[in-house]
Design an enzyme around this catalytic site. Structure first.
Site, PDB file in Angstrom:
ATOM      1  N   GLU A 175       0.822  -1.222   0.000  1.00 29.48           N
ATOM      2  CA  GLU A 175       0.000   0.000   0.000  1.00 29.48           C
ATOM      3  C   GLU A 175       0.848   1.262   0.000  1.00 29.48           C
ATOM      4  O   GLU A 175       0.709   2.129   0.869  1.00 29.48           O
ATOM      5  CB  GLU A 175      -0.967  -0.015   1.192  1.00 29.48           C
ATOM      6  N   GLU A 369      -5.480  -8.504  -1.293  1.00 28.54           N
ATOM      7  CA  GLU A 369      -6.152  -8.414   0.006  1.00 28.54           C
ATOM      8  C   GLU A 369      -7.618  -8.147  -0.236  1.00 28.54           C
ATOM      9  O   GLU A 369      -7.961  -7.252  -1.034  1.00 28.54           O
ATOM     10  CB  GLU A 369      -5.603  -7.257   0.861  1.00 28.54           C
TER      11      GLU A 369
HETATM   12  C1  BGP Z   1      -4.429  -3.217   4.849  1.00 30.80           C
HETATM   13  C2  BGP Z   1      -3.053  -3.671   5.276  1.00 30.80           C
HETATM   14  C3  BGP Z   1      -3.005  -4.952   6.015  1.00 30.80           C
HETATM   15  C4  BGP Z   1      -4.244  -5.299   6.808  1.00 30.80           C
HETATM   16  C5  BGP Z   1      -5.548  -4.885   6.175  1.00 30.80           C
HETATM   17  C6  BGP Z   1      -6.752  -4.988   7.087  1.00 30.80           C
HETATM   18  O1  BGP Z   1      -4.434  -1.848   4.870  1.00 30.80           O
HETATM   19  O2  BGP Z   1      -2.215  -3.825   4.147  1.00 30.80           O
HETATM   20  O3  BGP Z   1      -1.822  -4.995   6.731  1.00 30.80           O
HETATM   21  O4  BGP Z   1      -4.112  -5.076   8.109  1.00 30.80           O
HETATM   22  O5  BGP Z   1      -5.496  -3.593   5.648  1.00 30.80           O
HETATM   23  O6  BGP Z   1      -6.766  -3.899   7.964  1.00 30.80           O
HETATM   24  P1  BGP Z   1      -6.961  -4.018   9.526  1.00 30.80           P
HETATM   25  O7  BGP Z   1      -5.960  -5.028   9.971  1.00 30.80           O
HETATM   26  O8  BGP Z   1      -6.699  -2.694  10.054  1.00 30.80           O
HETATM   27  O9  BGP Z   1      -8.346  -4.475   9.740  1.00 30.80           O
END
Ligand code: BGP
Length: 470
Positions: A175, A369
C-alpha cells in the site's frame, strides 16, 4: 477462469510472526505500536517515543514464526496455490544499515518457502509491509531520507539472490500510496509540527517509488523468470451526487491518493497533472534526472491492490458525515452496509475497480487483500461464519464478472487465512480468518488454531477453480 489462476491468502510478517526479538531480529516500526489507543498514534506518532505500553501486539502476534508448519499445512488442506506474506526487513538487516545480512533471519524464510513449495504453494512476497527497521527511523527519520534507497537496494539484492529459485512473485511496498497520509506506519517518518505533511508524504512516495524501480531492475536481472508488481490500497471513489463539484472532488481524491502512485510505478513517470496538484499543496520535490530515468525504465510487471471498500467524496461542506475506512475515509454511502468497524461493504465496487485499473494501465492485476474483520466467539471449537462466506462469495462473483469483461487477473489472495493482529487497531478481536486463532487482545490465549465454517467453503471454491461458490 484460467487454469493457472492463483488462489490463496495473505498475511504480513509483523501481524503474524511474533518472535519480535528472536534470532537477532531488530525492532521494527510496527513493534513500537501499542494495542489499545493505537488509532491515536497512527497519525500522531511523536508521543510514542516517550511512552511505554503494557502490551505490543506484534511482539507475539499469533506466533506464526513457530507455527508456520502447521499453518502452511492448513493452507495446503484448503488447496492454496499461492500464499502472500512479507519478509520482515529487520530479520534480515536488524538495523537496516548493516552491510552483512543476518543468517538466522534468512534461514527462517528459506524454511518457510520450502514448506510452501512442498505443497506446491507459490510464495508471493512483499519486500516491505509496514515493518521497516526502527533504527532507520531513529537515524534517518525514515523514507523522507534518500539514504533508505540504498538500504532497500541492499535488502533486495540479498533476498533476490537467496530466494531466486523459490520465489517467482514479488511485490515492492505494501500500500505504498498510504505513505502520503500514514507517514510513520508506512514509511517510518515523523512529521514535525512545522512541516507540510504533503511535502513530506510526496517526497517519501518519490523515494519509495524510486527504490521500488531499482527493485524491479534488480529482480529482472537476478530472477529473469519472476514477476514483480507494485501494491496500492485502492477504493473506487464515487461522487456524492451528480453535482459537478462532487464529481470533481471524487476525481481529485482518486488521483492524489490512489492513482498518482500507480502513475509512477506502472507508467514510470509523473502524471500530467503533477504541477498543478503540487502547487496547490505547496509541494516541491527533491529529485534527480537519474531517479527519473530509473523510474521510466523500470515499470512493474503487474499491479496488485487491496480491496475492502469503496469511498464517497464530495464538496467540503458535506464532510461532516464522514465514515470510517482503511487509511482513507469518505462520506457515508446510503446504499451500502458497513462492517462493525465501519468499513462500507461494496462487492460490485471490486468489478468496477478491476475494470478501471485495467482500462488505465493495461497491466495484469492481482487482488492481494480482500476480506472482512468480525468480532467472533469460538463455539464448540468452531465459528459459524456465514457472513464471511457471503462477503467473499459476493466479491469473488464480481471478480469473475470483471474477468468476463476481459480484465486480466492473475490471482486472488484473501486477507487473511488466519486471525492476525489488526494493522489499524492492534486488536486480535477484529478477526478475518478461515482459521480462528486463540489469542486475545491482551496477548493471552493458547495460540491454538481452529477451523471455521468458511474453511471448507474456500476449499471447495479453490477445488472448483471458482465455479462452486455455494
Ligand atoms: C491493509 C493492510 C493490512 C491489513 C488490512 C486490514 O491496509 O495492508 O496490513 O491489516 O489492511 O486492515 P486491519 O488489519 O486494520 O483491519
Amino acid at each position: 477462469m484460467k487454469k493457472d489462476f492463483l488462489w490463496g491468502g495473505a498475511i504480513a510478517a509483523n501481524q503474524a510472526e511474533g518472535a519480535y526479538d528472536i534470532d537477532c531480529k531488530g525492532l521494527s516500526v510496527a513493534d513500537t505500536l501499542p494495542g489499545k489507543e493505537r488509532v491515536k498514534y497512527l497519525f500522531n506518532p511523536s508521543g510514542l517515543l516517550n511512552t511505554t505500553f503494557d502490551h505490543y501486539p506484534t511482539h507475539k502476534a499469533i506466533d506464526f514464526y513457530h507455527h508456520y508448519k502447521e499453518d502452511v499445512a492448513l493452507m495446503a488442506e484448503m488447496g492454496f496455490t499461492c500464499f502472500r506474506t512479507s519478509i520482515s526487513w529487520c530479520r534480515i538487516f536488524p538495523t537496516g544499515d548493516e552491510l552483512e545480512p543476518n543468517e538466522e533471519g534468512l534461514q527462517f524464510y528459506d524454511d518457510l518457502f520450502d514448506e510452501c513449495l512442498k505443497y506446491n504453494i507459490q510464495p508471493l512476497v512483499t519486500l516491505s509491509h509496514f515493518d521497516m527497521p526502527y533504527a532507520l527511523v531513529e537515524k534517518y527519520n525514515g523514507w523522507v531520507n534518500k539514504h533508505l534507497i540504498d538500504c532497500f537496494k541492499r535488502l533486495c539484492e540479498v533476498v533476490f539472490d537467496r530466494y531466486k529459485h523459490k520465489v517467482k512473485y514479488w511485490l515492492t511496498f505494501n500500500e505504498v500510496n498510504s505513505v502520503t497520509k500514514l507517514h510513520f506506519v508506512s514509511g517510518g517518518t515523523i512529521v514535525n509540527k512545522e512541516d507540510n505533511p504533503d511535502q513530506v508524504g510526496y517526497q517519501m512516495l518519490h523515494n519509495m517509488c524510486v527504490a521500488g524501480a531499482y527493485a524491479v531492475e534488480l529482480c529482472h536481472t537476478m530472477i529473469p523468470d519472476a514477476l514483480i508488481g507494485c501494491m496500492i490500497q485502492y477504493s473506487p471513489v464515487y461522487a456524492y451526487s451528480c453535482h459537478p463539484e462532487d464529481q470533481k472532488a471524487a476525481i481529485d481524491f482518486e488521483r492524489d491518493r490512489e492513482l498518482f502512485a500507480l502513475e509512477l510505478q506502472a507508467k514510470g513517470e509523473y502524471p500530467f497533472y503533477t504541477k498543478r496538484m503540487f502547487d496547490k499543496m505547496n509541494v516541491h520535490l527533491d529529485m534527480t534526472e537519474e531517479e527519473l530515468s530509473v523510474l521510466k525504465n523500470n515499470p512493474v510487471d503487474f499491479i496488485s491492490f487491496s480491496y475492502y471498500m469503496s469511498l464517497v467524496q464530495g464538496r467540503d461542506e458535506l464532510h461532516e458525515e464522514s465514515t470510517k475506512g482503511n487509511i482513507f475515509s469518505g462520506l457515508k454511502n446510503p446504499y451500502l452496509e458497513s462492517t462493525e468497524w465501519g468499513w462500507q461493504i461494496d462487492a460490485m465496487g471490486l468489478r468496477y475497480s478491476l475494470n478501471r485499473l485495467y482500462e488505465i494501465y493495461r497491466k495484469p492485476l492481482f487482488i492481494v487483500e480482500n476480506g472482512i474483520g468480525v468480532a467472533e466467539e469460538l463455539v464448540n471449537d468452531t465459528v459459524e461464519d456465514d457472513y464471511r462466506i457471503a462477503y467473499l462469495r459476493s466479491h469473488i462473483e464480481q471478480m469473475k464478472e470483471a474477468i468476463l469483461d476481459g480484465v486480466d487477473v492473475l490471482g486472488y489472495t484473501m486477507w487473511s487465512p488466519f486471525d492476525i493482529v489488526s494493522n489499524s487497531t492492534g486488536e486480535m478481536r477484529k478477526r478475518y480468518g478461515f482459521v480462528y486463532v486463540d489469542v486475545n487482545d491482551d496477548g493471552s490465549g493458547t495460540f491454538k488454531r481452529y477451523k471455521k465454517k468458511s474453511f471448507n467453503w474456500y476449499k471447495k471454491v479453490i477445488q472448483s477453480n471458482g465455479e462452486d461458490l455455494q
